[in-house]
Design an enzyme around this catalytic site. Structure first.
Site, mmCIF file in Angstrom:
data_model
loop_
_atom_site.group_PDB
_atom_site.id
_atom_site.type_symbol
_atom_site.label_atom_id
_atom_site.label_comp_id
_atom_site.label_asym_id
_atom_site.label_seq_id
_atom_site.Cartn_x
_atom_site.Cartn_y
_atom_site.Cartn_z
ATOM 1 N N ARG A 171 37.494 -71.512 38.880
ATOM 2 C CA ARG A 171 38.910 -72.253 38.617
ATOM 3 C C ARG A 171 38.607 -72.609 40.253
ATOM 4 O O ARG A 171 40.000 -73.002 40.378
ATOM 5 C CB ARG A 171 39.706 -71.182 38.865
ATOM 6 C CG ARG A 171 39.571 -70.539 37.339
ATOM 7 C CD ARG A 171 40.965 -69.700 36.900
ATOM 8 N NE ARG A 171 40.623 -68.809 37.971
ATOM 9 C CZ ARG A 171 41.986 -67.430 37.522
ATOM 10 N NH1 ARG A 171 42.593 -67.556 36.914
ATOM 11 N NH2 ARG A 171 41.183 -65.955 38.252
ATOM 12 N N LYS B 216 25.090 -57.726 30.546
ATOM 13 C CA LYS B 216 25.518 -56.916 30.168
ATOM 14 C C LYS B 216 26.770 -56.584 30.660
ATOM 15 O O LYS B 216 27.420 -56.994 31.805
ATOM 16 C CB LYS B 216 24.715 -55.939 29.906
ATOM 17 C CG LYS B 216 24.362 -55.604 32.049
ATOM 18 C CD LYS B 216 24.372 -54.002 31.695
ATOM 19 C CE LYS B 216 24.451 -53.763 33.415
ATOM 20 N NZ LYS B 216 25.343 -51.374 33.292
ATOM 21 N N HIS C 152 18.510 -56.870 33.222
ATOM 22 C CA HIS C 152 17.206 -56.999 34.045
ATOM 23 C C HIS C 152 16.729 -56.021 35.065
ATOM 24 O O HIS C 152 15.280 -56.325 34.818
ATOM 25 C CB HIS C 152 17.959 -57.653 35.139
ATOM 26 C CG HIS C 152 18.625 -56.457 36.177
ATOM 27 N ND1 HIS C 152 20.215 -55.687 35.541
ATOM 28 C CD2 HIS C 152 18.454 -54.993 36.805
ATOM 29 C CE1 HIS C 152 19.937 -55.161 36.228
ATOM 30 N NE2 HIS C 152 18.980 -54.810 37.280
ATOM 31 N N ASP D 189 27.101 -47.798 31.186
ATOM 32 C CA ASP D 189 26.754 -48.550 32.296
ATOM 33 C C ASP D 189 24.894 -48.835 32.332
ATOM 34 O O ASP D 189 24.089 -49.907 32.689
ATOM 35 C CB ASP D 189 27.101 -48.587 33.768
ATOM 36 C CG ASP D 189 27.086 -49.706 35.135
ATOM 37 O OD1 ASP D 189 27.000 -50.386 34.277
ATOM 38 O OD2 ASP D 189 26.554 -48.946 35.723
ATOM 39 N N HIS E 89 20.150 -50.188 29.866
ATOM 40 C CA HIS E 89 18.402 -50.537 30.631
ATOM 41 C C HIS E 89 17.893 -49.430 30.390
ATOM 42 O O HIS E 89 16.715 -49.140 29.691
ATOM 43 C CB HIS E 89 18.831 -49.543 32.323
ATOM 44 C CG HIS E 89 19.584 -51.085 32.929
ATOM 45 N ND1 HIS E 89 19.354 -53.134 32.174
ATOM 46 C CD2 HIS E 89 21.012 -51.218 33.683
ATOM 47 C CE1 HIS E 89 20.179 -52.617 33.195
ATOM 48 N NE2 HIS E 89 21.225 -52.363 33.744
#
Lengths: 518, 330
Positions: free
Chosen positions: A64, A172, A202, A259, A264
């Protein structure tokens, strides 16, 4: 005009040259954010430095903030210089690289923004010969993922009249639970086919995680032992010594289970436990990973408490520093029920792994930063060399242990028993045989983002997560999330700087196991 | 003065003692020490000349050790033809950044004059690390021409030479061609240096709007900067012929220049327009395609980097073999 297909480049020498990437552009949404500046641009610059990107390669940034092309280029130059790792900054190369960087300011909820992007991409295609190939990288807030992809579709950006490819990379989290993950997928899949959706995890881009596949399927001596007959249990640890580092507001909504474990660590676990694919190609590898994730036993509500431990760190003094508890961190609700630690016992219900517990733990403010996978084998069937009562219980009588170290000190260790030459007699002592990644391969290891970006540009989704994998891993953690949402926990339950709550040790002790100290 | 006897068992025993000593020093040296890691992934034989060049060779070897920890055996050809054979063993150690554990590789140095060098071959058999690949980098042009070269090369899984330093490079090339045809693995750093050029060409032709050139190229011009024509130019021309056919026209043109590099430009010509790849600076090339131009890094590569590239190819290299075959017909 007859065109030679890309694959027909007769100059290519697969033995010596880098993998070929077709001419293309990357359009980054959220280009003014941390991820772009810390990870994406340094990774792309490094790829250019190593001549892995095609001529004419271009980057279009969007956010933006009002900025000109030159202002954006300057901002990116500063961040590349600051965040590039183990690489020199070449001014002349940057000048050439920067010629391919453009900026389109605008609000991603405004259709006019996409019209401007289309005009910019068309111009780049004409001027820089990118053949209409575009990788859209969504580095925005997750709540915008679906609407951005819909806008891409509505603006006609999801397809190219000349046959160029269009792909989208999504960071994610892919939803915050199973229904939201399904809904996100429904909306994205209405615009792009699954083969063009790249869900980035990752962890799968880390060299050492990829090396797990090489270790398992490039050697013949380990795979015969890789099953319930020989393996007692597996421990996966991803420990962080830091706290939430200013991400308190985000983290208190996510928590450790969402998380780290849902994405992962379950992907890492799948890599360790999956069957061998018939060949090393994207869907063959992902099929096996997905199959494994679907084999994870779904806990019943009354099984959760015995197999899942939720923790939150409290304040402590580490060294000469006072460390605040999670509830004292900036932006965190003083009564937050967030899990900063999670330890789960998973079971994989297939012939290979039936009955083998997989203990997976992660946490913040643990004693050190380490990620590893420890595979503990059954002890020898009898103690032939036992020397006196209690010898079997001695820590020195430990069974074989194979450790796959993901970070730091990447490598593999195998612990086995050896005769201790001291003192005479047949006394055994565990010794360790080490493979150290850094000492055997002194080359610079590419960052996970370099690996994954290059894969996406090359159209290789092997290391990306597929929707069925996302759904399977949400299913595996859903009963735990539900149970934890219902209950009220007496937090904090572990001190910062410790290895987590006592309940976690108890969970393993019930099966006669204990956490190793990584 | 009678010569000292050099035996493989003695050198290996010296190495064993060295490791024991290093381990002891580490253990006693510091509470925080994580010990010494003995690393060996191959036997790496390096042939060098005694003299000034030794230092550069040693430096290249030290660099290579970091990526390819090896039992290094340095064969030194002494200036005095009758120099007696001599040998010693020592360790090369380094501490990787941020680590507490030293990594050590073992090195054996054997030296002899041209008249006594044959004796070294018999020693080598006992010094090669078991069950690991053997690579022989013959950095010495004199050793390449020495009668013992063939015997040393026969112990190696791969031999690396640098024909650029040879007095008669074309003859070296023909020798390599024979060896490749009989199934031996060879590498030539003169060819390896061309990877940057070849990869740049390949990258330029990845562009969709350039690919029609592949069907319409009339001829190619390779510009070089210093007479006589370097072997690299012959290699590059041979590579292009291996792609487009033996009748494909490749002109090699001398455009004298004071620059330090040998090849300055490659031009692909069609009836309509050209693709030009020009080396503008030491570390940079520019590609011009119609109105579009792009620059890319032309990394300055040292010997260690070149050898590293060859070490990554321990099997057949068809593109090299074909280029050698065509170039050796000159």
């Amino acid at each position: 005009m007859q065109q030679t297909p890309v694959s027909a480049n007769p100059f290519h020498d697969v033995l010596r040259f880098e993998r070929r990437i077709p001419p293309c552009s990357v359009l980054i949404f959220g280009a003014n954010g941390d991820l772009t500046m810390r990870k994406l641009l340094p990774a792309l610059y490094r790829l250019a430095y190593e001549r892995k990107l095609p001529p004419g390669f271009s980057i279009v940034g969007n956010s933006r903030t009002a900025m000109s092309n030159d202002q954006f280029r300057e901002k990116m130059r500063v961040s590349v210089e600051k965040f590039i790792e183990n690489s020199p900054f070449d001014v002349a190369l940057w000048e050439d690289f920067a010629k391919g960087i453009f900026y389109v300011p605008g609000d991603i909820s405004d259709p006019a923004c996409y019209v401007a992007m289309k005009a910019q991409l068309d111009e780049i295609e004409m001027e820089r010969g990118t053949a209409g190939n575009v990788l859209f990288y969504l580095s925005t807030q997750p709540s915008f993922y679906a609407s951005v992809v819909e806008q891409i579709g509505a603006a006609g950006l999801a397809k190219h009249a000349g046959g160029g490819w269009r792909r989208v990379v999504i960071e994610k989290p892919f939803g915050h639970d199973l229904p939201s993950a399904k809904e996100l997928n429904r909306r994205i899949s209405a615009v792009l086919p699954e083969r063009d959706i790249y869900r980035i995890d990752h962890y799968l881009g880390k060299e050492t995680v990829q090396n797990v596949l090489a270790f398992r399927f490039g050697n013949s001596i380990f795979e015969p032992l890789w099953n319930r007959q020989y393996i007692s249990h597996v421990q996966v640890t991803a420990a962080e010594s830091i706290g939430v580092e200013g991400r308190g507001a985000y983290y208190q909504e996510a928590g450790a289970l969402r998380d780290m474990i849902q994405n992962h660590l379950l992907q890492v676990m799948a890599t360790v436990t999956m069957e061998a694919p018939p060949y090393f190609q994207s869907d063959a590898v992902r099929d096996e990973r997905a199959k494994l994730l679907r084999s994870i036993r779904i806990l019943k509500p009354d099984e959760v408490d015995a197999n899942a431990v939720k923790g939150q760190y409290g304040p402590a003094r580490i060294g000469n520093e006072n460390i605040p508890g999670f509830r004292q961190e900036t932006g965190v609700n003083p009564n937050a029920q967030t899990d900063t630690y999670a330890a789960i016992t998973f079971f994989v219900d297939n012939w290979r792994w039936a009955g083998v517990p997989f203990y997976v733990r992660t946490g913040k403010r643990l004693p050190k930063r380490v990620t590893d996978i420890a595979i503990r084998f059954h002890p020898a069937p009898m103690s032939l060399f036992s020397s006196g009562p209690g010898a079997e219980d001695s820590p020195l009588a430990a069974p074989n242990l194979l450790i796959l170290r993901i970070q730091p000190d990447e490598g593999i260790s195998l612990r086995f028993q050896s005769k201790d030459p001291a003192g005479g007699g047949m006394k055994l002592r565990p010794v360790s045989m080490d493979f150290n990644y850094g000492s055997s391969f002194g080359t610079r290891t590419p960052s996970a983002y370099e690996t994954l970006l290059l894969d996406a540009l090359a159209g290789d989704s092997t290391l990306y997560t597929r929707q069925d994998m996302v759904e399977a891993s949400w299913k595996a953690v859903e009963p735990i999330l539900n149970r934890w949402n219902e209950a009220n926990f007496d937090f904090p339950n572990y001190d910062a700087g410790s290895w987590g709550p006592k309940a976690s040790d108890d969970m393993l002790a019930r099966r006669g196991h204990e956490w190793r100290i990584p | 003065m009678s010569a000292t006897l050099v035996k493989p068992e003695k050198l290996l025993k010296d190495l064993g003692g060295l490791w024991t000593q290093l381990g002891k020093e580490e253990t006693e040296g510091s509470d925080r020490s994580a010990g010494v890691l003995r690393a060996v992934t191959m036997t790496f034989i390096l042939g060098v000349d005694e003299g000034e060049d030794e230092a550069a060779a040693g430096e290249a070897l030290a660099q290579l050790m970091h990526e390819h920890p090896s039992r290094a055996i340095v064969l030194k050809l002494c200036k005095q033809p009758d120099s007696e054979i001599d040998g010693r063993a020592f360790a090369q150690c380094w501490m990787p950044f941020g680590r507490r554990q030293q990594i050590c590789c073992e090195q054996i140095e054997l030296s002899a004059g041209t008249n006594t060098f044959d004796d070294i071959v018999s020693l080598l058999h006992g010094l090669i690390a078991p069950d690991l690949p053997v690579v022989f980098w013959c950095r010495s042009a004199k050793l390449f021409e020495h009668r013992s070269f063939a015997a040393i090369a026969s112990m190696a899984d791969k031999v690396i030479i640098d024909s650029r330093t040879h007095a008669r490079p074309l003859e070296s090339l023909r020798f390599v061609n024979e060896q490749l045809k009989s199934g031996h693995l060879y590498g030539d750093l003169t060819w390896t240096r061309l990877t940057r050029w070849r990869e740049t060409i390949s990258n330029v032709f990845e562009r969709m709007d350039c690919q029609h050139f592949l069907l319409n190229i009339n001829r190619t011009v390779i510009q070089y900067t210093h007479p006589p024509e370097p072997l690299a130019v012959a290699y590059l021309a041979a590579w292009l012929k291996s792609i487009f056919g033996l009748d494909f026209r490749v002109d090699r043109v001398l455009v004298p220049s004071e620059v330090s590099w040998q090849i300055s430009e490659i031009r692909f010509e069609t009836a309509l327009n050209d693709v030009v790849i020009h080396r503008s600076e030491q570390g940079m090339v520019e590609a011009h395609i119609n109105k579009f131009s792009s620059r890319s890094v032309f990394e300055i590569i040292d010997e260690a980097r070149l050898v590293r590239e060859e070490l990554a190819i321990l099997g057949r290299d068809p593109a090299f073999a074909r280029a050698v075959e065509i170039a050796s017909q000159n």
